[in-house]
Design a protein around this motif. Structure first.
Motif, PDB file in Angstrom:
ATOM      1  N   TYR A  69      24.730   5.907  36.500  1.00 59.06           N
ATOM      2  CA  TYR A  69      26.137   6.312  36.433  1.00 59.06           C
ATOM      3  C   TYR A  69      26.207   7.776  36.866  1.00 59.06           C
ATOM      4  O   TYR A  69      25.610   8.643  36.242  1.00 59.06           O
ATOM      5  N   SER A  70      26.950   8.055  37.932  1.00 60.00           N
ATOM      6  CA  SER A  70      27.005   9.401  38.501  1.00 60.00           C
ATOM      7  C   SER A  70      27.856  10.344  37.661  1.00 60.00           C
ATOM      8  O   SER A  70      28.539   9.922  36.727  1.00 60.00           O
ATOM      9  N   ASP A  71      27.853  11.607  38.041  1.00 58.56           N
ATOM     10  CA  ASP A  71      28.623  12.639  37.341  1.00 58.56           C
ATOM     11  C   ASP A  71      30.117  12.344  37.341  1.00 58.56           C
ATOM     12  O   ASP A  71      30.831  12.701  36.409  1.00 58.56           O
ATOM     13  N   ASP A  72      30.612  11.716  38.406  1.00 55.92           N
ATOM     14  CA  ASP A  72      32.043  11.479  38.534  1.00 55.92           C
ATOM     15  C   ASP A  72      32.402   9.992  38.395  1.00 55.92           C
ATOM     16  O   ASP A  72      33.333   9.498  39.029  1.00 55.92           O
ATOM     17  N   CYS A  73      31.655   9.288  37.533  1.00 55.83           N
ATOM     18  CA  CYS A  73      31.987   7.909  37.115  1.00 55.83           C
ATOM     19  C   CYS A  73      31.901   6.867  38.225  1.00 55.83           C
ATOM     20  O   CYS A  73      32.777   6.018  38.373  1.00 55.83           O
TER      21      CYS A  73
END
Length: 159
Positions: A47-51
């Motif tokens: 899951y990346s920093d920006d969802c």
């Protein structure tokens, strides 16, 4: 009684996404030794920093993208395999199996961020897998001047 396995690990790193020109890499080497029941044995998720998320489920001979319909790749059962996920932007990815490109796909918009998980999460089935390694990180952009300098040194030593 329905069989079920749940052994799950999660990390919450401060930053998951690469900056421009960098590459996010997630690698694991595993083997599913026992698999009985439904379809899912082993799971790996980012899951990346920006969802934005990508998630894979594996049984003894197939890996499948959870959020993409019909996106999967086969591999030989009963042996260790090296998996490597690469992404420059946490929107598109390439998944390699044993050094060969196996899947090119897309991240999915998620409600979660900054999370990496792996393990057995198999309702309706049981799974026993072995993991040699699980690692991830951001690879910085190579410096062109450094590459040129190394190339000149190598050429000079051969000359």
């Amino acid at each position: 009684m329905t069989p079920s396995t749940c052994e799950w690990y999660e990390l919450y790193p401060g930053t998951v996404a690469p900056n421009e020109g960098e590459l996010f890499v997630l690698e694991w080497r595993s083997k599913i030794e026992e698999f009985v029941g439904g379809w899912v044995g082993t799971t790996v998720s980012v899951y990346s920093d920006d969802c934005w998320a990508v998630s894979f489920v594996m049984n003894d001979n197939t890996i499948r993208s959870v959020y993409e319909v019909g996106v999967s790749a086969d591999f030989e059962p009963d042996e260790f395999h090296e998996f490597e996920l690469r992404s420059f932007d946490m929107r598109a990815y390439a998944l390699y199996i044993d050094g060969s490109i196996a899947i090119e796909g897309s991240f999915w918009e998620s409600l979660f961020s900054n999370r990496i998980g792996w393990g057995e999460s198999a309702p309706g089935s049981t799974c026993l897998s072995r993991w040699d390694c699980f690692r991830f990180g951001v690879v910085p952009e190579p410096n062109p001047a450094l590459l040129l300098g190394v190339g000149l040194l190598v050429r000079r030593d051969r000359g």
